[in-house]
Each structure stands twice: as structure tokens, then as C-alpha cells.
Scaffold this motif. Structure first.
Motif, PDB file in Angstrom:
ATOM      1  N   LEU A 105      34.533 -30.433  41.675  1.00  0.00           N
ATOM      2  CA  LEU A 105      34.772 -29.083  41.905  1.00  0.00           C
ATOM      3  C   LEU A 105      35.373 -28.364  40.466  1.00  0.00           C
ATOM      4  O   LEU A 105      36.449 -28.801  40.207  1.00  0.00           O
ATOM      5  CB  LEU A 105      35.728 -28.721  43.039  1.00  0.00           C
ATOM      6  CG  LEU A 105      36.248 -27.447  43.562  1.00  0.00           C
ATOM      7  CD1 LEU A 105      34.907 -26.867  44.285  1.00  0.00           C
ATOM      8  CD2 LEU A 105      37.119 -27.642  45.027  1.00  0.00           C
ATOM      9  N   ARG A 106      34.686 -27.365  39.996  1.00  0.00           N
ATOM     10  CA  ARG A 106      35.092 -26.746  38.566  1.00  0.00           C
ATOM     11  C   ARG A 106      36.158 -25.748  39.125  1.00  0.00           C
ATOM     12  O   ARG A 106      36.119 -25.036  39.944  1.00  0.00           O
ATOM     13  CB  ARG A 106      34.026 -25.924  38.189  1.00  0.00           C
ATOM     14  CG  ARG A 106      34.152 -25.686  36.712  1.00  0.00           C
ATOM     15  CD  ARG A 106      33.023 -25.992  35.781  1.00  0.00           C
ATOM     16  NE  ARG A 106      33.439 -25.487  34.497  1.00  0.00           N
ATOM     17  CZ  ARG A 106      34.131 -25.923  33.565  1.00  0.00           C
ATOM     18  NH1 ARG A 106      34.622 -27.120  33.719  1.00  0.00           N
ATOM     19  NH2 ARG A 106      34.180 -25.623  32.335  1.00  0.00           N
ATOM     20  N   LYS A 107      37.250 -25.768  38.093  1.00  0.00           N
ATOM     21  CA  LYS A 107      38.218 -24.961  38.209  1.00  0.00           C
ATOM     22  C   LYS A 107      37.857 -23.778  37.523  1.00  0.00           C
ATOM     23  O   LYS A 107      37.368 -23.606  36.543  1.00  0.00           O
ATOM     24  CB  LYS A 107      39.509 -25.368  37.693  1.00  0.00           C
ATOM     25  CG  LYS A 107      40.299 -26.458  38.387  1.00  0.00           C
ATOM     26  CD  LYS A 107      41.482 -26.860  37.603  1.00  0.00           C
ATOM     27  CE  LYS A 107      42.096 -28.064  38.025  1.00  0.00           C
ATOM     28  NZ  LYS A 107      43.197 -28.458  37.099  1.00  0.00           N
ATOM     29  N   PRO A 108      38.247 -22.483  37.703  1.00  0.00           N
ATOM     30  CA  PRO A 108      39.167 -22.282  38.976  1.00  0.00           C
ATOM     31  C   PRO A 108      38.461 -22.290  40.472  1.00  0.00           C
ATOM     32  O   PRO A 108      37.209 -21.757  40.221  1.00  0.00           O
ATOM     33  CB  PRO A 108      39.717 -20.450  38.633  1.00  0.00           C
ATOM     34  CG  PRO A 108      38.667 -19.953  37.733  1.00  0.00           C
ATOM     35  CD  PRO A 108      38.160 -21.349  37.017  1.00  0.00           C
ATOM     36  N   TYR A 109      38.900 -22.721  40.949  1.00  0.00           N
ATOM     37  CA  TYR A 109      38.134 -22.662  42.553  1.00  0.00           C
ATOM     38  C   TYR A 109      38.866 -21.664  43.457  1.00  0.00           C
ATOM     39  O   TYR A 109      40.112 -21.409  43.276  1.00  0.00           O
ATOM     40  CB  TYR A 109      37.998 -24.144  43.194  1.00  0.00           C
ATOM     41  CG  TYR A 109      39.555 -24.776  43.071  1.00  0.00           C
ATOM     42  CD1 TYR A 109      40.571 -24.600  43.745  1.00  0.00           C
ATOM     43  CD2 TYR A 109      39.619 -26.018  42.075  1.00  0.00           C
ATOM     44  CE1 TYR A 109      41.719 -25.107  44.079  1.00  0.00           C
ATOM     45  CE2 TYR A 109      40.967 -26.707  41.887  1.00  0.00           C
ATOM     46  CZ  TYR A 109      41.974 -26.239  42.847  1.00  0.00           C
ATOM     47  OH  TYR A 109      42.910 -26.835  42.811  1.00  0.00           O
ATOM     48  N   SER A 110      37.893 -21.389  44.541  1.00  0.00           N
ATOM     49  CA  SER A 110      38.464 -20.523  45.535  1.00  0.00           C
ATOM     50  C   SER A 110      39.037 -21.278  46.509  1.00  0.00           C
ATOM     51  O   SER A 110      38.695 -22.408  46.682  1.00  0.00           O
ATOM     52  CB  SER A 110      37.644 -19.708  46.184  1.00  0.00           C
ATOM     53  OG  SER A 110      36.534 -20.385  46.745  1.00  0.00           O
ATOM     54  N   GLU A 111      40.006 -20.794  47.400  1.00  0.00           N
ATOM     55  CA  GLU A 111      40.520 -21.288  48.725  1.00  0.00           C
ATOM     56  C   GLU A 111      39.445 -21.941  49.462  1.00  0.00           C
ATOM     57  O   GLU A 111      39.394 -23.265  49.966  1.00  0.00           O
ATOM     58  CB  GLU A 111      41.349 -20.356  49.363  1.00  0.00           C
ATOM     59  CG  GLU A 111      42.024 -21.238  50.699  1.00  0.00           C
ATOM     60  CD  GLU A 111      43.013 -20.399  51.381  1.00  0.00           C
ATOM     61  OE1 GLU A 111      43.607 -20.565  52.412  1.00  0.00           O
ATOM     62  OE2 GLU A 111      43.525 -19.478  50.660  1.00  0.00           O
ATOM     63  N   GLU A 112      38.333 -20.939  49.628  1.00  0.00           N
ATOM     64  CA  GLU A 112      37.285 -21.394  50.343  1.00  0.00           C
ATOM     65  C   GLU A 112      36.408 -22.757  49.837  1.00  0.00           C
ATOM     66  O   GLU A 112      36.046 -23.594  50.767  1.00  0.00           O
ATOM     67  CB  GLU A 112      36.180 -20.289  50.903  1.00  0.00           C
ATOM     68  CG  GLU A 112      36.741 -19.227  51.406  1.00  0.00           C
ATOM     69  CD  GLU A 112      37.775 -18.163  50.429  1.00  0.00           C
ATOM     70  OE1 GLU A 112      37.671 -18.354  49.178  1.00  0.00           O
ATOM     71  OE2 GLU A 112      38.630 -17.424  51.165  1.00  0.00           O
ATOM     72  N   SER A 113      36.061 -22.637  48.508  1.00  0.00           N
ATOM     73  CA  SER A 113      35.462 -24.046  48.090  1.00  0.00           C
ATOM     74  C   SER A 113      36.369 -25.056  48.068  1.00  0.00           C
ATOM     75  O   SER A 113      35.852 -25.860  48.313  1.00  0.00           O
ATOM     76  CB  SER A 113      35.007 -23.475  46.529  1.00  0.00           C
ATOM     77  OG  SER A 113      36.151 -23.188  45.861  1.00  0.00           O
TER      78      SER A 113
END
Length: 123
Positions: A105-113
Motif C-alpha cells: 500500500l503506497r503512502k499516503p494512504y486513505s483510511e478507506e484504503s
């Protein structure tokens, strides 16, 4: 009923305190119990001591001790039932570095992802 039975435990391994705190808050708001570790060495000690961790969310780039790639390989060997989400905003993993069962999972990530990634690794 213990906490592990009531709520799955997610371990966040992140050396940056601000990023770690943000991830912990997102995961807790989604209803999971959360533990935190500042590096891979602390994470392995915690996994040795505490049963019930279902998913580990780890940063790749941690300057002290074990980095996220080595931590993921260790978890895959020693605790194969634990799901792994590997994150980074700087380093892209080389194909083959990330265990096949893990998710990047690439940063920045959302809360949903982030929550979706954790759910997908719960098994």
C-alpha cells in the motif's frame, strides 16, 4: 471474552511517530484493537509475547534494526497465519521482495484504503 476474541488485533510497525499515531487512530476507529511498534525488532518481540495479532501493517523504510521487507519475511516464516500489509512513501518494493500473501500500500494512504487492505489480509 478476551480482547482478541472481541476485536481482531492489528500491529502497526512504523518508526515515524506522527505516521504511526495516524495509522493507529484510523485502525482503532475501524473497530480493531491496535498494538504499535517503533521498529521490526520491537514487533518481533511483541509477536512472540502476544497471541491474537491477525494483521501487521509495516513500513518498509525503518532505519533501526529490521526493515519492513525482512520483517514481512520473518512473519511469513514464523507466523504464517498473520496477514501482512507493507507500506511506503519512498521505497517501491522490488518484485519478489514482498511475500506473495502480503499487500503493498503506497503512502499516503486513505483510511478507506488502509482498512480495506487490513480486511483483505484478515483471511
Amino acid at each position: 471474552m478476551s480482547e482478541a476474541e472481541a476485536r481482531p488485533i492489528v500491529l502497526v510497525v512504523e518508526d515515524d511517530a506522527v505516521t504511526r499515531r495516524a495509522a493507529v487512530e484510523m485502525i482503532a476507529e475501524a473497530g480493531y484493537a491496535v498494538r504499535e511498534a517503533t521498529d521490526g525488532n520491537v514487533a518481533i518481540r511483541l509477536l512472540d509475547e502476544e497471541e491474537g495479532v491477525r494483521v501487521v501493517v509495516t513500513d518498509i523504510d525503518m532505519p533501526l534494526g529490521i526493515d519492513g521487507i525482512r520483517l514481512a519475511a520473518c512473519i511469513t516464516r514464523r507466523w504464517p497465519r498473520i496477514g501482512i500489509v507493507i507500506t511506503s512513501g519512498k521505497v517501491l518494493p522490488i518484485p519478489g521482495d514482498v511475500p506473495p500473501e502480503a499487500l503493498f500500500l503506497r503512502k499516503p494512504y486513505s483510511e478507506e484504503s488502509l482498512v480495506a487492505a487490513i480486511r483483505s489480509r484478515m483471511g
